[in-house]
Design a protein around this motif. Structure first.
Motif, PDB file in Angstrom:
ATOM      1  N   THR A 151      25.986  61.644  20.996  1.00 29.10           N
ATOM      2  CA  THR A 151      25.051  62.073  19.964  1.00 29.10           C
ATOM      3  C   THR A 151      24.863  60.984  18.916  1.00 29.10           C
ATOM      4  OG1 THR A 151      26.616  63.034  18.366  1.00 29.10           O
ATOM      5  CG2 THR A 151      26.012  64.383  20.285  1.00 29.10           C
ATOM      6  N   ASN A 152      23.742  61.052  18.224  1.00 26.05           N
ATOM      7  CA  ASN A 152      23.495  60.061  17.183  1.00 26.05           C
ATOM      8  C   ASN A 152      24.393  60.250  15.970  1.00 26.05           C
ATOM      9  OD1 ASN A 152      22.318  62.414  16.184  1.00 26.05           O
ATOM     10  ND2 ASN A 152      20.546  61.363  15.310  1.00 26.05           N
ATOM     11  N   LYS A 153      25.125  61.367  15.926  1.00 25.23           N
ATOM     12  CA  LYS A 153      26.065  61.618  14.828  1.00 25.23           C
ATOM     13  C   LYS A 153      27.491  61.175  15.178  1.00 25.23           C
ATOM     14  CE  LYS A 153      22.848  63.707  12.395  1.00 25.23           C
ATOM     15  NZ  LYS A 153      22.806  65.163  12.257  1.00 25.23           N
ATOM     16  N   ALA A 154      27.684  60.602  16.359  1.00 23.15           N
ATOM     17  CA  ALA A 154      29.020  60.161  16.767  1.00 23.15           C
ATOM     18  C   ALA A 154      29.569  59.177  15.739  1.00 23.15           C
ATOM     19  CB  ALA A 154      28.975  59.527  18.147  1.00 23.15           C
ATOM     20  N   LYS A 155      30.755  59.471  15.241  1.00 20.65           N
ATOM     21  CA  LYS A 155      31.328  58.648  14.172  1.00 20.65           C
ATOM     22  C   LYS A 155      31.869  57.321  14.686  1.00 20.65           C
ATOM     23  CE  LYS A 155      33.552  62.427  13.224  1.00 20.65           C
ATOM     24  NZ  LYS A 155      32.590  63.378  13.821  1.00 20.65           N
TER      25      LYS A 155
END
Length: 446
Positions: free
Chosen positions: A338-342
């Protein structure tokens, strides 16, 4: 099928230019300027993963691989959230739009899910990690196409890579060996023999075929099986990938719908199939109720546990015994970032680990069908061997066709509802194809 296995270098760093966001009309999440594959050097990382590996063998392989991953990389802790396919499909869209999205998700690669997530810029293209880990040597293009989309999510089967699957899938016929023997029958080698077996099972007081269609999507697999007997493979592929020139309003698709209705009229399905859930139906088959079950290879481990050597599996037979197979299948749900992967490198390392050659051995040992190194595995005799043989035949003879709900962003819901109406006799075969054509035409016109 053999997919050559190779491992990427342990600490490779690649530097590439990022694609400008202005060139991505869907707001695509861009790949990073550099990627790292030395996961042990990433520091302490907490990785949240959502998957739908909830059934027996599926859950077992995932639990083992998470344990092995954390043992190899003690600096990375995995928080695994496991949901059923339907629950994951329902919750994932909302989760990806929030601030607390998971790092890695198992996303349905159809247009209604992965295609929309790509369009919204919610998934990260994996191409640079694919180069770093050399995924192209493990997976052929015919497999990777099921996880490729253009940046705007419009074109399916081409473009950037957004996921990597663990398992192969093929939809075929599970059959109860004991019941066939009592009916004086052998496993069918032609479509006529299959329909004859259904008729003889009904006449003998057996349930010819189990189906639980409360969830709507199971009938898609049944329809696809029938469609493959009367419709050319290239026509199905063009239709399922939503490409120009395809149409639902063909004599072949209408005939497939008519055949399905005739099966309902003849009582070939269990009573109340439209109101029964998918899991209760295959579990009932696993208890010895029903002669056939049209379902995918993902049920292999559970049905082997339930029925032992009483259950077999075969590809849906063709009009002739030597006919080239035309069978719904491809890959399991791919794992995406996901584009929110830290920590995107940690997320990619996880995806690489659970799809590695060693992971394929774990999948085999837990009763699953690995998508890579398939011919190098040693499945036990019985159902597992049937499944591996069927998948190998379908791939080697290029007989796999995509799932029909891939066609448009709304086809999953449209087709599922239309099949419920068709099989409940609330819509005629012609009304059925008209409804699907309306959905398809609307998408093609955009």
């Amino acid at each position: 099928m053999k997919i050559v296995a190779a491992l990427g270098a342990a600490a490779l760093v690649l530097t590439t230019a990022c694609a400008p966001g202005s060139e991505n009309p869907g707001g695509q999440a861009g790949a990073p300027s550099s990627v790292k594959t030395d996961a042990a050097a990433l520091g302490d990382v907490s990785l949240t993963v959502w998957d739908q590996e909830v059934r027996g063998g599926q859950a077992a392989q995932m639990a083992q691989l998470v344990k092995d991953f954390e043992a190899k990389y003690p600096n990375i802790k995995v928080k695994r959230v496991s949901r059923s396919f339907d629950d994951l499909k329902t919750t994932l869209r909302l989760a990806l739009s929030g601030n607390d999205a998971p790092d890695v998700v198992q996303a349905n690669n159809g247009r209604s899910d992965m295609g929309e997530f790509v369009k919204a810029g919610q998934l990260v293209p994996l191409d640079e990690w694919a180069k770093a880990y050399d995924w192209g040597s493990r997976y052929p293009g015919t497999v990777l196409q099921y996880s490729r989309y253009s940046a705007d999510g419009k074109t399916f089967g081409e473009g950037n890579l957004y996921g990597l699957p663990q398992v192969g899938e093929v939809v075929g016929l599970y059959y109860n060996k004991e019941k066939l023997t009592k009916l004086g029958l052998q496993p069918p080698t032609t479509w006529a023999e299959f329909e004859d077996a259904l008729a003889k099972a009904k006449a003998a007081g057996e349930t010819p075929m189990q189906l639980g269609n409360l969830d709507k999507w199971p009938a898609i697999h049944v329809f696809g099986t029938v469609q493959g007997k009367v419709t050319p493979a290239d026509q199905i592929t063009t239709l399922a990938f939503g490409r120009p020139g395809a149409s639902w309003k063909t004599p072949e698709n209408t005939k497939a719908a008519e055949t399905l209705v005739s099966w309902v009229d003849k009582g070939y399905f269990n009573s109340g199939f439209n109101g029964q859930g998918y899991d209760p139906a295959w579990q009932d088959f696993g208890k010895g109720n029903g002669v056939f079950l049209i379902a995918g290879t993902w049920l292999q481990a559970d049905l082997a546990k339930a029925l032992g050597d009483k259950v077999g599996f075969l590809l849906p037979p063709g009009q002739a015994a030597d006919a080239k197979p035309v069978v719904t299948g491809g890959t399991g749900l791919p794992f995406a970032m996901t584009n929110k992967a830290k920590n995107k490198d940690a997320a990619a390392a996880y995806i690489n680990f659970i799809t590695s050659p060693d992971a394929m051995k774990v999948l085999t040992s837990t009763g699953n069908l690995p998508i890579a190194d398939t011919t190098q595995q040693q499945p036990p005799a019985g159902l597992a061997k049937d499944v591996f043989t069927a998948f190998g035949t379908a791939v080697s003879q290029e007989g796999l066709v995509p799932y029909l709900d891939y066609a448009t962003p709304t086809m999953y819901d449209t087709l599922g509802a239309a099949l419920q109406d068709l099989m409940a006799k609330k819509a005629t075969p012609q009304q059925f194809v008209d409804k699907l054509e309306a959905d398809y035409s609307k998408f093609a016109a955009k």
